[in-house]
Design a protein around this motif. Sequence first.
Motif, PDB file in Angstrom:
ATOM      1  N   LEU A   1       0.849  -1.198   0.000  1.00 48.26           N
ATOM      2  CA  LEU A   1       0.000   0.000   0.000  1.00 48.26           C
ATOM      3  C   LEU A   1       0.882   1.245   0.000  1.00 48.26           C
ATOM      4  O   LEU A   1       1.859   1.323   0.756  1.00 48.26           O
ATOM      5  N   GLY A   2       0.548   2.194  -0.843  1.00 51.31           N
ATOM      6  CA  GLY A   2       1.336   3.424  -0.917  1.00 51.31           C
ATOM      7  C   GLY A   2       2.496   3.329  -1.890  1.00 51.31           C
ATOM      8  O   GLY A   2       3.204   4.307  -2.111  1.00 51.31           O
ATOM      9  N   VAL A   3       2.701   2.128  -2.439  1.00 48.92           N
ATOM     10  CA  VAL A   3       3.784   1.940  -3.420  1.00 48.92           C
ATOM     11  C   VAL A   3       3.190   1.379  -4.716  1.00 48.92           C
ATOM     12  O   VAL A   3       3.198   2.028  -5.760  1.00 48.92           O
ATOM     13  N   HIS A   4       2.636   0.139  -4.603  1.00 45.94           N
ATOM     14  CA  HIS A   4       2.043  -0.508  -5.781  1.00 45.94           C
ATOM     15  C   HIS A   4       0.549  -0.228  -5.893  1.00 45.94           C
ATOM     16  O   HIS A   4      -0.072  -0.469  -6.922  1.00 45.94           O
ATOM     17  N   ARG A   5      -0.053   0.185  -4.781  1.00 42.96           N
ATOM     18  CA  ARG A   5      -1.500   0.441  -4.744  1.00 42.96           C
ATOM     19  C   ARG A   5      -1.683   1.670  -3.856  1.00 42.96           C
ATOM     20  O   ARG A   5      -0.856   1.931  -2.989  1.00 42.96           O
ATOM     21  N   ASP A   6      -2.789   2.410  -4.070  1.00 43.15           N
ATOM     22  CA  ASP A   6      -2.950   3.665  -3.341  1.00 43.15           C
ATOM     23  C   ASP A   6      -2.937   3.457  -1.834  1.00 43.15           C
ATOM     24  O   ASP A   6      -3.523   2.513  -1.303  1.00 43.15           O
ATOM     25  N   GLY A   7      -2.229   4.370  -1.157  1.00 45.82           N
ATOM     26  CA  GLY A   7      -1.978   4.234   0.267  1.00 45.82           C
ATOM     27  C   GLY A   7      -2.772   5.202   1.121  1.00 45.82           C
ATOM     28  O   GLY A   7      -3.868   5.642   0.757  1.00 45.82           O
ATOM     29  N   GLY A   8      -2.195   5.549   2.254  1.00 42.69           N
ATOM     30  CA  GLY A   8      -2.930   6.161   3.349  1.00 42.69           C
ATOM     31  C   GLY A   8      -2.882   7.670   3.486  1.00 42.69           C
ATOM     32  O   GLY A   8      -3.465   8.201   4.420  1.00 42.69           O
ATOM     33  N   PHE A   9      -2.179   8.369   2.585  1.00 46.16           N
ATOM     34  CA  PHE A   9      -2.215   9.839   2.682  1.00 46.16           C
ATOM     35  C   PHE A   9      -3.474  10.314   1.965  1.00 46.16           C
ATOM     36  O   PHE A   9      -3.436  10.900   0.886  1.00 46.16           O
ATOM     37  N   SER A  10      -4.601  10.059   2.591  1.00 50.81           N
ATOM     38  CA  SER A  10      -5.894  10.261   1.958  1.00 50.81           C
ATOM     39  C   SER A  10      -6.931  10.302   3.068  1.00 50.81           C
ATOM     40  O   SER A  10      -6.728   9.684   4.116  1.00 50.81           O
ATOM     41  N   GLU A  11      -8.010  11.023   2.849  1.00 48.31           N
ATOM     42  CA  GLU A  11      -9.022  11.067   3.916  1.00 48.31           C
ATOM     43  C   GLU A  11      -9.620   9.682   4.153  1.00 48.31           C
ATOM     44  O   GLU A  11      -9.987   9.354   5.276  1.00 48.31           O
ATOM     45  N   TYR A  12      -9.731   8.911   3.065  1.00 49.97           N
ATOM     46  CA  TYR A  12     -10.250   7.534   3.182  1.00 49.97           C
ATOM     47  C   TYR A  12      -9.411   6.621   2.310  1.00 49.97           C
ATOM     48  O   TYR A  12      -8.898   7.042   1.278  1.00 49.97           O
ATOM     49  N   VAL A  13      -9.308   5.353   2.706  1.00 49.24           N
ATOM     50  CA  VAL A  13      -8.595   4.374   1.884  1.00 49.24           C
ATOM     51  C   VAL A  13      -9.236   3.003   2.110  1.00 49.24           C
ATOM     52  O   VAL A  13      -9.660   2.688   3.228  1.00 49.24           O
ATOM     53  N   THR A  14      -9.351   2.216   1.036  1.00 50.65           N
ATOM     54  CA  THR A  14      -9.864   0.851   1.201  1.00 50.65           C
ATOM     55  C   THR A  14      -8.676  -0.109   1.242  1.00 50.65           C
ATOM     56  O   THR A  14      -7.697   0.056   0.503  1.00 50.65           O
TER      57      THR A  14
END
Length: 338
Positions: free
Chosen positions: A109-122
């Motif tokens: 997460l955050g490298v190959h797939r969208d990570g946590g610097f976001s208001e929401y993350v699945t």
Amino acid sequence: MKSVVIEQPNQLTLAERPLPQPAAGEVRVKVKLAGICGSDSHIYRGHNPFAKYPRVIGHEFYGLIDAVGEGISAERVGERVVVDPVISCGHCYPCSVGKPNVCTELVVLGVHRDGGFSEYVTVPARNAWAVPAAIPDEHAVMIEPFTIAANVTGQVNPTENDIALIYGAGPMGLTTLQALKNVYNVQQVIVADRIEDRLAMAQRNGADWVINNSQQPLAEALAEKGIKPTLIIDAACHPSILQEAIALASLAARIVIMGFSSEPCQIIQQGITGKELSIFSSRLNAGKFPVVIDWLARALIDPTKLVTHKFDYQHVTDAIELFEKDQRHCCKVLLTFN
Ligand code: NAI
Ligand code: MN
Ligand code: ZN
């Protein structure tokens, strides 16, 4: 929702994105706190060979589950969770030998797939670990960096009688230092760095002895005291260090490397075999979230000793720039999401 997106190297935007819906087996996390790591900066600057753009960065984050996908109990809504960024297949060879961190299908997460610097993350529900009520938010967000230390130390079974030497007093060196001192009760832990402020930080994190190896060669400082480390952790990761560590190590010592340099380094067989050294490497973490949650629940480690700054996520560019430029005053920089 707003997300911190690296559109391409050196181009960061606070993008408006649709609220993601958790797929089957996933949960959605409303992020509360996130930590900035060197790898976030590397993706931002285009120095991470694994990254694909555009990418929402961030692999150290904590928040609350606010929605669940099919097959996940609705009772998890509201749960305080910290997310293991390592997503693995569960059946390849590395997974079968307990190393999902190097899964053949590895997704971080955050490298190959969208990570946590976001208001929401699945995220996959099994990656979201419940945080016990007694563990405060600011400890929870620091679990991921401590899982790296748990992985490093887990390779080598440290004992009280070890004489440990850690290269580097950045976040990785300091989490490893706390693990060695407070979890494994290693009597003597020496930390080497080239920056005085970082060495002061190492002292505050429990180092028994700190050495500024830009002022005195390590070999000389150790020889003066007749010390040969039995356990060496390279948390500075310059390619020249392994060669030096092999020379400094005691007979039968263990060395752990964790760097990703693509530069060659020169090592000599005799130096290793003559002492029967064991050389380990450590990447990310292999199922260490429950281990670190237990360390925190038992108050063995104190993550707040690493946290130097906090920014609202809307000032993420300032936060990353400060983190990159000021190693003297910055260690862990946190982002808050409200
Ligand atoms: P950092 O850059 O904050 O800390 C590195 C420290 O090492 C600095 O304080 C620097 O002054 C010091 N240093 C540099 N050369 C040195 C030398 N020759 N002798 C002694 N000290 C020296 O980085 P951070 O976040 O602590 O990470 C450290 C390394 O670990 C990085 O190279 C990073 O890529 C790697 N890393 C590896 C992971 C893994 O899972 N294998 C996970 C996270 C980081
Ligand atoms: Mn990290
Ligand atoms: Zn696998």
